[in-house]
Design a protein around this motif. Structure first.
Motif, PDB file in Angstrom:
ATOM      1  N   ILE A   1       0.841  -1.199   0.000  1.00 44.75           N
ATOM      2  CA  ILE A   1       0.000   0.000   0.000  1.00 44.75           C
ATOM      3  C   ILE A   1       0.875   1.246   0.000  1.00 44.75           C
ATOM      4  CG2 ILE A   1      -1.630   1.348   1.396  1.00 44.75           C
ATOM      5  CD1 ILE A   1      -2.883  -1.377   2.239  1.00 44.75           C
ATOM      6  N   LYS A   2       1.923   1.227   0.812  1.00 46.32           N
ATOM      7  CA  LYS A   2       2.858   2.351   0.855  1.00 46.32           C
ATOM      8  C   LYS A   2       3.477   2.590  -0.522  1.00 46.32           C
ATOM      9  CE  LYS A   2       7.039   3.823   3.281  1.00 46.32           C
ATOM     10  NZ  LYS A   2       8.042   3.432   4.281  1.00 46.32           N
ATOM     11  N   GLU A   3       3.840   1.508  -1.197  1.00 45.75           N
ATOM     12  CA  GLU A   3       4.424   1.621  -2.536  1.00 45.75           C
ATOM     13  C   GLU A   3       3.434   2.239  -3.523  1.00 45.75           C
ATOM     14  OE1 GLU A   3       5.795  -2.292  -3.548  1.00 45.75           O
ATOM     15  OE2 GLU A   3       7.345  -2.277  -2.000  1.00 45.75           O
ATOM     16  N   VAL A   4       2.160   1.873  -3.415  1.00 46.40           N
ATOM     17  CA  VAL A   4       1.138   2.435  -4.310  1.00 46.40           C
ATOM     18  C   VAL A   4       0.972   3.925  -4.054  1.00 46.40           C
ATOM     19  CG1 VAL A   4      -1.306   2.391  -4.942  1.00 46.40           C
ATOM     20  CG2 VAL A   4      -0.061   0.240  -4.624  1.00 46.40           C
ATOM     21  N   TYR A   5       0.954   4.313  -2.782  1.00 43.02           N
ATOM     22  CA  TYR A   5       0.865   5.743  -2.470  1.00 43.02           C
ATOM     23  C   TYR A   5       2.089   6.492  -2.988  1.00 43.02           C
ATOM     24  CZ  TYR A   5      -3.359   5.479   0.407  1.00 43.02           C
ATOM     25  OH  TYR A   5      -4.651   5.334   0.845  1.00 43.02           O
ATOM     26  N   ASN A   6       3.273   5.886  -2.881  1.00 42.69           N
ATOM     27  CA  ASN A   6       4.480   6.524  -3.419  1.00 42.69           C
ATOM     28  C   ASN A   6       4.405   6.650  -4.940  1.00 42.69           C
ATOM     29  OD1 ASN A   6       5.746   6.957  -0.956  1.00 42.69           O
ATOM     30  ND2 ASN A   6       6.806   4.997  -0.992  1.00 42.69           N
ATOM     31  N   GLU A   7       3.860   5.639  -5.579  1.00 44.84           N
ATOM     32  CA  GLU A   7       3.668   5.694  -7.031  1.00 44.84           C
ATOM     33  C   GLU A   7       2.707   6.828  -7.394  1.00 44.84           C
ATOM     34  OE1 GLU A   7       1.568   2.993 -10.522  1.00 44.84           O
ATOM     35  OE2 GLU A   7       2.311   1.997  -8.721  1.00 44.84           O
ATOM     36  N   ALA A   8       1.619   6.928  -6.652  1.00 42.32           N
ATOM     37  CA  ALA A   8       0.643   7.989  -6.901  1.00 42.32           C
ATOM     38  C   ALA A   8       1.297   9.355  -6.718  1.00 42.32           C
ATOM     39  CB  ALA A   8      -0.554   7.835  -5.961  1.00 42.32           C
ATOM     40  N   LYS A   9       2.089   9.496  -5.664  1.00 42.41           N
ATOM     41  CA  LYS A   9       2.787  10.755  -5.411  1.00 42.41           C
ATOM     42  C   LYS A   9       3.736  11.073  -6.564  1.00 42.41           C
ATOM     43  CE  LYS A   9       5.577  13.148  -1.957  1.00 42.41           C
ATOM     44  NZ  LYS A   9       6.212  13.043  -0.637  1.00 42.41           N
ATOM     45  N   GLY A  10       4.427  10.054  -7.050  1.00 40.83           N
ATOM     46  CA  GLY A  10       5.332  10.233  -8.184  1.00 40.83           C
ATOM     47  C   GLY A  10       4.612  10.657  -9.444  1.00 40.83           C
ATOM     48  N   ASN A  11       3.347  10.315  -9.540  1.00 45.26           N
ATOM     49  CA  ASN A  11       2.536  10.699 -10.701  1.00 45.26           C
ATOM     50  C   ASN A  11       1.806  12.019 -10.479  1.00 45.26           C
ATOM     51  OD1 ASN A  11       3.166   8.507 -12.400  1.00 45.26           O
ATOM     52  ND2 ASN A  11       1.714   7.203 -11.317  1.00 45.26           N
ATOM     53  N   GLY A  12       2.110  12.698  -9.365  1.00 45.87           N
ATOM     54  CA  GLY A  12       1.563  14.023  -9.126  1.00 45.87           C
ATOM     55  C   GLY A  12       0.282  14.084  -8.322  1.00 45.87           C
ATOM     56  N   PHE A  13      -0.155  12.954  -7.794  1.00 47.04           N
ATOM     57  CA  PHE A  13      -1.370  12.963  -6.983  1.00 47.04           C
ATOM     58  C   PHE A  13      -1.045  13.350  -5.549  1.00 47.04           C
ATOM     59  CE2 PHE A  13      -2.442  10.040 -10.431  1.00 47.04           C
ATOM     60  CZ  PHE A  13      -3.640  10.584 -10.862  1.00 47.04           C
ATOM     61  N   ASP A  14      -1.997  13.987  -4.885  1.00 51.13           N
ATOM     62  CA  ASP A  14      -1.856  14.396  -3.491  1.00 51.13           C
ATOM     63  C   ASP A  14      -2.211  13.202  -2.603  1.00 51.13           C
ATOM     64  OD1 ASP A  14      -2.437  15.390  -0.856  1.00 51.13           O
ATOM     65  OD2 ASP A  14      -2.641  17.401  -1.705  1.00 51.13           O
ATOM     66  N   VAL A  15      -1.209  12.639  -1.955  1.00 48.64           N
ATOM     67  CA  VAL A  15      -1.391  11.429  -1.157  1.00 48.64           C
ATOM     68  C   VAL A  15      -2.329  11.674   0.017  1.00 48.64           C
ATOM     69  CG1 VAL A  15      -0.196   9.742   0.292  1.00 48.64           C
ATOM     70  CG2 VAL A  15       0.785  10.426  -1.894  1.00 48.64           C
TER      71      VAL A  15
END
Length: 88
Positions: free
Chosen positions: A40-54
């Protein structure tokens, strides 16, 4: 050491086996939980890397877990309170 043997006698062999099985299952589930938490942490980091607000993503996930009627009721009360204090 003698106390350990005395305590083991309190449970019969069936109960001891059940207890060991339960503990082993819990331990396996705890390992799985840690692995899932890391994923789950990795998915949130991926989302952050794609510009989403975690922080907002976490709110969305939390909101989607709620019952729709309960969420609507809370939203209505929140709006009422905000209106009462002049925030909206």
């Amino acid at each position: 050491m003698a106390d350990d043997a005395a305590h083991a006698d309190v449970l019969n062999s069936t109960a001891q086996g059940q207890l060991k099985s339960i503990i082993e299952r819990i331990e396996r589930l705890e390992v799985e939980k840690a692995e899932i938490s890391e994923q789950i942490k990795e998915v949130y980091n991926e989302a952050k890397g794609n510009g989403f607000d975690v922080k907002i993503l976490r709110k969305v996930v939390r909101i989607l877990k709620q019952d729709r009627a309960k969420r609507q009721e809370e939203d209505a009360i929140l709006d009422l309170y905000l209106s009462a204090v002049g925030a909206i």
